[in-house]
Design an enzyme around this catalytic site. Sequence first.
Site, PDB file in Angstrom:
ATOM      1  N   ARG A 150       0.870  -1.176   0.000  1.00  0.00           N
ATOM      2  CA  ARG A 150       0.000   0.000   0.000  1.00  0.00           C
ATOM      3  C   ARG A 150       0.907   1.225   0.000  1.00  0.00           C
ATOM      4  O   ARG A 150       2.047   1.170   0.491  1.00  0.00           O
ATOM      5  CB  ARG A 150      -0.900   0.023   1.235  1.00  0.00           C
ATOM      6  N   LYS A 173      -2.437  -2.916   7.843  1.00  0.00           N
ATOM      7  CA  LYS A 173      -3.655  -2.485   8.536  1.00  0.00           C
ATOM      8  C   LYS A 173      -3.826  -3.243   9.845  1.00  0.00           C
ATOM      9  O   LYS A 173      -3.579  -4.447   9.921  1.00  0.00           O
ATOM     10  CB  LYS A 173      -4.874  -2.716   7.642  1.00  0.00           C
ATOM     11  N   HIS A 242      -2.853   2.761  -5.887  1.00  0.00           N
ATOM     12  CA  HIS A 242      -3.394   1.501  -5.365  1.00  0.00           C
ATOM     13  C   HIS A 242      -3.639   0.490  -6.482  1.00  0.00           C
ATOM     14  O   HIS A 242      -3.627  -0.723  -6.244  1.00  0.00           O
ATOM     15  CB  HIS A 242      -4.691   1.755  -4.596  1.00  0.00           C
ATOM     16  N   ARG A 245      -0.892  -1.979  -6.742  1.00  0.00           N
ATOM     17  CA  ARG A 245      -0.997  -3.097  -5.787  1.00  0.00           C
ATOM     18  C   ARG A 245      -1.963  -4.146  -6.328  1.00  0.00           C
ATOM     19  O   ARG A 245      -1.696  -5.356  -6.254  1.00  0.00           O
ATOM     20  CB  ARG A 245      -1.471  -2.563  -4.435  1.00  0.00           C
ATOM     21  N   HIS A 268      -4.003  -9.610   3.560  1.00  0.00           N
ATOM     22  CA  HIS A 268      -5.445  -9.687   3.746  1.00  0.00           C
ATOM     23  C   HIS A 268      -5.764 -10.590   4.931  1.00  0.00           C
ATOM     24  O   HIS A 268      -5.217 -11.695   5.042  1.00  0.00           O
ATOM     25  CB  HIS A 268      -6.129 -10.245   2.495  1.00  0.00           C
TER      26      HIS A 268
END
Length: 296
Positions: A150, A173, A242, A245, A268
């Site tokens: 990211r 994240k 993005h 990615r 993820h």
Amino acid sequence: MVRWLAQASAVRGAAPATIEAYRHDVAGFLAFLRDHRGGPLTAAALAQTGQPELRAWMARERARGLSARSLRRALSAVRGFHRWLGDAEGIEAPAVLAARGPRAPARLPRPVSEDAARALIGDAEASDSPDWIAARDAAVLTLLYGCGLRISEALSLRRADAPLPDVLRIRGKGGKERLVPVLPAARAAVDWYLETVPWPETAGDGALFLGARGGPLSPRLIQLRMAQARARLGLPATATPHALRHSFATHLLKAGGDLRAIQELLGHASLSTTQVYTGLDEARLMEIYEKAHPRA
């Protein structure tokens, strides 16, 4: 609500932006209930929240222009708050916990082709900016495409991370860490940048990628670089940082990459998030089929 947000931050490791989104969504819901009922909210009043009020709130949010996806996020925050109320305060609201938001339409990622990705990086390298800025922008774009980072992850790299190792430890994240292999092209791009940057003695804990005045590089500058490049190359507005990615994942999948491995590389939490990339091939196949076999 303050205690709930503090727990979400401390226990779940939610990012500051996520915490702010939770606060905004739940505060909006509570304000709606106060206006709807015409009085202050008590613990008993929260427990009595029912389906009609939830439907009225969701209808108002949709009327204000909130997308189905955003409304689902807001409802998830409201459910999380009420779940905490049940655990911490004994305030149960079964109707809220059972509520389901509108179904969000499937949204496929918008990657660019392999040639376009190389052209975008090449455009940055050949820009008329000072050499070190051209090298910097090319290095960032190479990390997005070559490592699937990211933009926030690329710009969070520190000077101590260079020269880049064979494998980078990336904090994504929610504070989740993952290991990402570094391609020779990405390492070479960062090395070129470091050879030309006018602040070679940046402290180890300082940002790796710097702005024109020596401070941390703003993501807005990389977004602007992409906008300029796609205009020169005739690429659509979906060719964003993005999208590189997305391209990393899509091109790996096309080359026979394992979906589980790609999930790990992207960071993820759920395989279902990564599985959306399998839909790209299906959509592309249908597009080719429709062109080859037009309807009568």
